[in-house]
Design an enzyme around this catalytic site. Sequence first.
Site, PDB file in Angstrom:
ATOM      1  N   TYR A  54       1.162  -1.359  -0.052  1.00 22.73           N
ATOM      2  CA  TYR A  54      -0.025  -0.002   0.100  1.00 22.73           C
ATOM      3  C   TYR A  54       0.811   1.275   0.077  1.00 22.73           C
ATOM      4  O   TYR A  54       1.825   1.582   0.990  1.00 22.73           O
ATOM      5  CB  TYR A  54      -0.909  -0.113   1.144  1.00 22.73           C
ATOM      6  CG  TYR A  54      -2.432   0.136   0.860  1.00 22.73           C
ATOM      7  CD1 TYR A  54      -2.838   1.072   0.078  1.00 22.73           C
ATOM      8  CD2 TYR A  54      -3.292  -1.065   0.992  1.00 22.73           C
ATOM      9  CE1 TYR A  54      -4.065   1.084  -0.464  1.00 22.73           C
ATOM     10  CE2 TYR A  54      -4.500  -1.205   0.745  1.00 22.73           C
ATOM     11  CZ  TYR A  54      -5.115  -0.064   0.109  1.00 22.73           C
ATOM     12  OH  TYR A  54      -6.289  -0.161  -0.297  1.00 22.73           O
ATOM     13  N   GLU A  56      -0.400   4.965  -0.851  1.00 24.25           N
ATOM     14  CA  GLU A  56      -0.960   6.007  -0.943  1.00 24.25           C
ATOM     15  C   GLU A  56      -0.076   7.276  -0.972  1.00 24.25           C
ATOM     16  O   GLU A  56       0.649   7.159   0.109  1.00 24.25           O
ATOM     17  CB  GLU A  56      -2.191   6.069  -0.096  1.00 24.25           C
ATOM     18  CG  GLU A  56      -3.445   5.198  -0.367  1.00 24.25           C
ATOM     19  CD  GLU A  56      -4.713   5.348   0.472  1.00 24.25           C
ATOM     20  OE1 GLU A  56      -4.591   6.148   1.538  1.00 24.25           O
ATOM     21  OE2 GLU A  56      -5.551   4.535   0.386  1.00 24.25           O
ATOM     22  N   ASP A 200      -5.830  13.538 -25.398  1.00 26.58           N
ATOM     23  CA  ASP A 200      -6.210  12.194 -24.677  1.00 26.58           C
ATOM     24  C   ASP A 200      -5.386  11.330 -26.082  1.00 26.58           C
ATOM     25  O   ASP A 200      -6.108  11.006 -27.018  1.00 26.58           O
ATOM     26  CB  ASP A 200      -7.694  12.007 -24.664  1.00 26.58           C
ATOM     27  CG  ASP A 200      -7.870  10.340 -24.318  1.00 26.58           C
ATOM     28  OD1 ASP A 200      -6.678   9.726 -24.299  1.00 26.58           O
ATOM     29  OD2 ASP A 200      -8.959  10.000 -23.971  1.00 26.58           O
ATOM     30  N   THR A 226      -3.601   5.915 -22.059  1.00 33.55           N
ATOM     31  CA  THR A 226      -3.330   4.429 -21.640  1.00 33.55           C
ATOM     32  C   THR A 226      -1.970   4.095 -21.881  1.00 33.55           C
ATOM     33  O   THR A 226      -1.258   4.605 -22.669  1.00 33.55           O
ATOM     34  CB  THR A 226      -4.283   3.490 -21.994  1.00 33.55           C
ATOM     35  OG1 THR A 226      -4.152   3.665 -23.750  1.00 33.55           O
ATOM     36  CG2 THR A 226      -5.791   3.953 -22.227  1.00 33.55           C
ATOM     37  N   LYS A 229      -2.066   0.262 -24.886  1.00 35.25           N
ATOM     38  CA  LYS A 229      -2.317   0.261 -26.266  1.00 35.25           C
ATOM     39  C   LYS A 229      -1.196   0.339 -27.331  1.00 35.25           C
ATOM     40  O   LYS A 229      -0.477  -0.818 -27.129  1.00 35.25           O
ATOM     41  CB  LYS A 229      -3.275   1.388 -26.748  1.00 35.25           C
ATOM     42  CG  LYS A 229      -4.603   1.253 -26.062  1.00 35.25           C
ATOM     43  CD  LYS A 229      -5.649   2.208 -26.403  1.00 35.25           C
ATOM     44  CE  LYS A 229      -6.854   1.991 -25.456  1.00 35.25           C
ATOM     45  NZ  LYS A 229      -7.734   3.131 -25.519  1.00 35.25           N
ATOM     46  N   ARG A 235      -1.910  -2.788 -18.604  1.00 36.25           N
ATOM     47  CA  ARG A 235      -3.270  -2.026 -18.577  1.00 36.25           C
ATOM     48  C   ARG A 235      -2.970  -1.005 -17.479  1.00 36.25           C
ATOM     49  O   ARG A 235      -2.741  -1.208 -16.492  1.00 36.25           O
ATOM     50  CB  ARG A 235      -4.454  -2.809 -18.357  1.00 36.25           C
ATOM     51  CG  ARG A 235      -4.810  -4.173 -18.940  1.00 36.25           C
ATOM     52  CD  ARG A 235      -6.046  -4.583 -19.013  1.00 36.25           C
ATOM     53  NE  ARG A 235      -6.772  -3.716 -19.869  1.00 36.25           N
ATOM     54  CZ  ARG A 235      -6.953  -3.799 -21.157  1.00 36.25           C
ATOM     55  NH1 ARG A 235      -6.253  -4.667 -21.864  1.00 36.25           N
ATOM     56  NH2 ARG A 235      -7.673  -3.059 -21.942  1.00 36.25           N
TER      57      ARG A 235
END
Length: 416
Positions: A54, A56, A200, A226, A229, A235
């Site tokens: 974790y 954050e 984008d 992203t 691609k 991903r």
Amino acid sequence: MLSYENLSGQDPELYQLIKKEEERQADEIELIASENYVSKAVLEAMGTVLTNKYSEGYAGKRYYGGNRVIDEVEIMAIERAKKLFSAEHVNVQPLSGSPANAAVYMAFLQPGDKILGLKLDHGGHLSHGHPVNFSGMLYDFVQYGVNEKTGLIDPEEVREIALKEKPKMLVVGFSAYSREVDWQKFQDIADEVGAYTFADIAHVAGLIAAGEMNNPVPVFDVVSTTTHKTLRGPRGAMIMCKEKYAKQIDKAVFPGMQGGPHDHIIAAKAVAFGEALRPEFKEYVKQIMKNAKVMAEEFIAKGYKIISGGTDNHLLVVDMATKGINGREAEEILDKVGISVSRSTIPNDPNPPMKPSGVRFGTPAITTRGMKESETKKIVELIDKAIKNRGDEEALSKIKQEVKEMCNKFPLPTSK
Ligand SMILES: *Cc1c(COP(=O)(O)O)cnc(C)c1O
């Protein structure tokens, strides 16, 4: 092939499904423009103990202990991304493209603010203001389209709408547009009306990283992409912006949108960015574009109609109406012979979205397998043959066999 000895022993049922999918990917021709095959190294990075952590917050400012190593991983991913895109600031935590876009809007706008974006049926994305998407629900989207005659985005038309509507943000980005963009022209329009500029580049990021298409990062206020691609990573997504917006972007991603980042995925992003920095990646991208050009030419030679008349990038949208079928029928016929494509709307589509007129074809995945111009030509022949013989099950099963034989000559990077 990666070994799955523990998975296969402990959970044979699930393991069998993974094997089946692996075989499907190996035996079928993947022409979905948003898909690709990752390297073994990217796949390995995703399967590491970094998933246990974790973290954050951001490097040096975490809300959990024990992040010494994670900080180094995240900084490595950021530094590589900066180099790839000449970015001033990068946030590598976005979990995927849509949440990244949500964070961008949140960083710059209030709910209800006006945004100008490309229509979905003209090649835009759901997260650019479609009514069923959070973007269309939270913000007041107005949209531009492509020119009816040329199929191209015409900056002059966008300018007219911008002058009339006075949006707070101008979004330029797409999932099904095959042409180059002059980013400065859009920046000039935004400057004229006092709007932020947001690019984008989810689809074309790899082509831009390789220096083969125009890069909006030095021009626009903020850019999202992203990573799975054309960038050929895990991903996920990232946001790049001018240093003056760094704080507001980081705050919008965490704590605005997300909790803990996926550190194993960030590690895999770092691996993919490292790969994209190598000279081989530039060669890969050049071949993607050569294959797309050949694909467009071959379709045109066989009487197919291509939106905008061709392609400057990795994809093309073909209007199937000239062949007497719609995009969904084409998708189903091609699925039968082991060729994966995605149906697509065409600008001002006369058909409904579930049965649009077009099919979107892309070359990133076949190029990763090592297929070149001659294989691309052969693929168009197989597609045309399948469509012509769509009522003939025997012909279709012969084509499927040909597809499989061709695929076997070009193994996936992860099965070598
Ligand atoms: C793919 C894509 C996205 C969304 O990415 P997800 O990871 O599927 O959420 C956003 N914008 C554009 C232009 C895309 O092509």
